[in-house]
Design a protein around this motif. Structure first.
Motif, PDB file in Angstrom:
ATOM      1  N   GLN A  90       1.330   6.999 -10.900  1.00  0.00           N
ATOM      2  CA  GLN A  90       2.693   7.094 -11.391  1.00  0.00           C
ATOM      3  C   GLN A  90       2.663   6.910 -12.901  1.00  0.00           C
ATOM      4  OE1 GLN A  90       5.512   4.687  -8.775  1.00  0.00           O
ATOM      5  NE2 GLN A  90       3.526   3.801  -8.279  1.00  0.00           N
ATOM      6  N   ARG A  91       3.697   7.404 -13.545  1.00  0.00           N
ATOM      7  CA  ARG A  91       3.778   7.268 -14.994  1.00  0.00           C
ATOM      8  C   ARG A  91       4.782   6.188 -15.364  1.00  0.00           C
ATOM      9  NH1 ARG A  91       1.382  11.238 -17.915  1.00  0.00           N
ATOM     10  NH2 ARG A  91       0.632  13.049 -16.744  1.00  0.00           N
ATOM     11  N   SER A  92       4.460   5.437 -16.407  1.00  0.00           N
ATOM     12  CA  SER A  92       5.375   4.405 -16.895  1.00  0.00           C
ATOM     13  C   SER A  92       6.695   5.064 -17.292  1.00  0.00           C
ATOM     14  CB  SER A  92       4.776   3.691 -18.107  1.00  0.00           C
ATOM     15  OG  SER A  92       3.554   3.098 -17.778  1.00  0.00           O
ATOM     16  N   GLY A  93       7.798   4.427 -16.906  1.00  0.00           N
ATOM     17  CA  GLY A  93       9.107   4.975 -17.226  1.00  0.00           C
ATOM     18  C   GLY A  93       9.642   5.866 -16.123  1.00  0.00           C
ATOM     19  N   GLU A  94       8.769   6.284 -15.198  1.00  0.00           N
ATOM     20  CA  GLU A  94       9.195   7.072 -14.065  1.00  0.00           C
ATOM     21  C   GLU A  94       9.270   6.174 -12.841  1.00  0.00           C
ATOM     22  OE1 GLU A  94       6.414  10.207 -13.637  1.00  0.00           O
ATOM     23  OE2 GLU A  94       7.026  11.245 -15.468  1.00  0.00           O
ATOM     24  N   ALA A 153      10.697  -5.397  -3.484  1.00  0.00           N
ATOM     25  CA  ALA A 153      11.978  -4.807  -3.100  1.00  0.00           C
ATOM     26  C   ALA A 153      12.679  -4.180  -4.303  1.00  0.00           C
ATOM     27  CB  ALA A 153      12.874  -5.869  -2.468  1.00  0.00           C
ATOM     28  N   SER A 154      12.607  -4.839  -5.450  1.00  0.00           N
ATOM     29  CA  SER A 154      13.371  -4.435  -6.631  1.00  0.00           C
ATOM     30  C   SER A 154      12.749  -3.246  -7.362  1.00  0.00           C
ATOM     31  CB  SER A 154      13.478  -5.622  -7.603  1.00  0.00           C
ATOM     32  OG  SER A 154      13.968  -5.211  -8.856  1.00  0.00           O
ATOM     33  N   GLU A 155      13.562  -2.203  -7.601  1.00  0.00           N
ATOM     34  CA  GLU A 155      13.111  -1.069  -8.396  1.00  0.00           C
ATOM     35  C   GLU A 155      12.782  -1.501  -9.824  1.00  0.00           C
ATOM     36  OE1 GLU A 155      15.784  -0.863  -6.442  1.00  0.00           O
ATOM     37  OE2 GLU A 155      15.538   0.901  -5.145  1.00  0.00           O
ATOM     38  N   TYR A 156      13.576  -2.431 -10.357  1.00  0.00           N
ATOM     39  CA  TYR A 156      13.379  -2.868 -11.746  1.00  0.00           C
ATOM     40  C   TYR A 156      12.077  -3.644 -11.904  1.00  0.00           C
ATOM     41  CZ  TYR A 156      18.273  -1.569 -11.771  1.00  0.00           C
ATOM     42  OH  TYR A 156      19.444  -0.875 -11.618  1.00  0.00           O
ATOM     43  N   LEU A 157      11.808  -4.561 -10.987  1.00  0.00           N
ATOM     44  CA  LEU A 157      10.547  -5.296 -11.037  1.00  0.00           C
ATOM     45  C   LEU A 157       9.380  -4.342 -10.811  1.00  0.00           C
ATOM     46  CD1 LEU A 157       8.960  -7.908 -11.228  1.00  0.00           C
ATOM     47  CD2 LEU A 157       9.379  -8.292  -8.783  1.00  0.00           C
ATOM     48  N   GLY A 158       9.588  -3.357  -9.965  1.00  0.00           N
ATOM     49  CA  GLY A 158       8.549  -2.373  -9.719  1.00  0.00           C
ATOM     50  C   GLY A 158       8.173  -1.627 -10.991  1.00  0.00           C
ATOM     51  N   ILE A 160       8.502  -2.755 -14.066  1.00  0.00           N
ATOM     52  CA  ILE A 160       7.802  -3.699 -14.946  1.00  0.00           C
ATOM     53  C   ILE A 160       6.340  -3.829 -14.533  1.00  0.00           C
ATOM     54  CG2 ILE A 160       7.648  -6.123 -15.628  1.00  0.00           C
ATOM     55  CD1 ILE A 160      10.719  -6.234 -15.415  1.00  0.00           C
ATOM     56  N   MET A 161       6.105  -3.968 -13.232  1.00  0.00           N
ATOM     57  CA  MET A 161       4.743  -4.118 -12.749  1.00  0.00           C
ATOM     58  C   MET A 161       3.948  -2.826 -12.921  1.00  0.00           C
ATOM     59  SD  MET A 161       4.768  -7.220 -12.045  1.00  0.00           S
ATOM     60  CE  MET A 161       3.099  -7.361 -11.422  1.00  0.00           C
ATOM     61  N   LEU A 162       4.639  -1.686 -12.870  1.00  0.00           N
ATOM     62  CA  LEU A 162       3.979  -0.409 -13.095  1.00  0.00           C
ATOM     63  C   LEU A 162       3.439  -0.330 -14.522  1.00  0.00           C
ATOM     64  CD1 LEU A 162       3.269   2.504 -12.292  1.00  0.00           C
ATOM     65  CD2 LEU A 162       5.596   3.161 -12.950  1.00  0.00           C
ATOM     66  N   VAL A 163       4.257  -0.759 -15.482  1.00  0.00           N
ATOM     67  CA  VAL A 163       3.815  -0.771 -16.877  1.00  0.00           C
ATOM     68  C   VAL A 163       2.635  -1.715 -17.034  1.00  0.00           C
ATOM     69  CG1 VAL A 163       4.457  -1.401 -19.236  1.00  0.00           C
ATOM     70  CG2 VAL A 163       6.072  -0.145 -17.791  1.00  0.00           C
ATOM     71  N   ARG A 164       2.733  -2.885 -16.399  1.00  0.00           N
ATOM     72  CA  ARG A 164       1.631  -3.861 -16.483  1.00  0.00           C
ATOM     73  C   ARG A 164       0.341  -3.267 -15.932  1.00  0.00           C
ATOM     74  NH1 ARG A 164      -1.159  -6.742 -13.127  1.00  0.00           N
ATOM     75  NH2 ARG A 164      -1.983  -8.814 -13.663  1.00  0.00           N
ATOM     76  N   ASP A 165       0.427  -2.639 -14.757  1.00  0.00           N
ATOM     77  CA  ASP A 165      -0.767  -2.061 -14.144  1.00  0.00           C
ATOM     78  C   ASP A 165      -1.352  -0.954 -15.018  1.00  0.00           C
ATOM     79  OD1 ASP A 165      -0.416  -3.763 -12.025  1.00  0.00           O
ATOM     80  OD2 ASP A 165       0.519  -2.275 -10.724  1.00  0.00           O
ATOM     81  N   ALA A 166      -0.468  -0.126 -15.592  1.00  0.00           N
ATOM     82  CA  ALA A 166      -0.933   0.971 -16.435  1.00  0.00           C
ATOM     83  C   ALA A 166      -1.664   0.446 -17.666  1.00  0.00           C
ATOM     84  CB  ALA A 166       0.246   1.842 -16.856  1.00  0.00           C
TER      85      ALA A 166
END
Length: 208
Positions: A90-94, A153-158, A160-166
């Motif tokens: 997945q891409r950050s921001g998406e 559960a949270s899209e918003y936390l998801g 944030i964690m996506l950016v962290r993982d990236a």
């Protein structure tokens, strides 16, 4: 150092940091399923699969999943539908297509937003629990986002964690998992029990 010089230096540092973060976030390593989604057991929490379905091409063009599972289970004459969409990266921001947006687009009214704590191996996982209706039909929806390392559960936390993982390892693989049951009194407990059985099976698919 004069004030203008300080402002200039701070601006340069900020731009450099932003460029570094942007560059790092683009270094991604696509994930790979450890086992296919179709290998999720046909019997879970007392429910038995009655077959897998195929999504229309138009829907696949919108969702663009790397892999997906659309399956119907039955128990004592009642049906439960399971949908999983897996994305190798997945891409950050998406973000994945959230039921919060997709359900109203399909004609369903979400009349109750809630969450549920689902028992898992080391405690509880928080998932979304929505009550929906359309033309007199009422259903109960459970959904969550699951990656090799977490259930969210949270899209918003998801996001944030996506950016962290990236940033840290470039691994952004993940999935959205959705369960739909008729909205009757016993469905809440049935949905949670099914989620409890499903989450570890999903972890096996994701490689944990």
């Amino acid at each position: 150092m004069t004030l203008p010089s300080r402002w200039f230096s701070a601006t340069v540092l900020l731009l450099a940091a932003t460029l570094t973060v942007s560059t790092l976030s683009e270094v991604r390593h696509p994930g790979r399923l450890a086992r296919t989604l179709s290998e999720i057991p046909p019997e879970l929490a007392g429910w038995t699969s009655v077959g897998d379905g195929q999504l229309p091409e138009g829907v696949l063009e919108v969702l663009k999943p790397t892999s997906y599972l659309s399956r119907t289970y039955e128990k004592h004459g009642s049906q439960l539908t399971l949908f999983i969409a897996y994305y190798a990266e997945q891409r950050s921001g998406e973000s994945m297509h959230s039921p919060k947006n997709c359900l109203p687009g399909g004609g369903w009214e979400i009349w109750r937003f809630d969450s549920a704590l689902v028992p898992v191996r080391h405690g509880f996982a928080k998932v979304n629990e929505y009550s929906i209706q359309n033309s007199g039909t009422r259903s109960l929806v459970f959904y969550w986002y699951q990656s090799p390392n977490r259930v969210i559960a949270s899209e918003y936390l998801g996001k944030i964690m996506l950016v962290r993982d990236a940033l840290f390892d470039g691994k952004t693989a993940g999935s959205i998992v959705r369960i739909v049951l008729p909205d009757v009194p016993e469905s809440r407990d049935e949905g949670k029990a099914f989620a409890t059985a499903l989450i570890p099976e999903m972890q096996l698919c994701l490689g944990r």
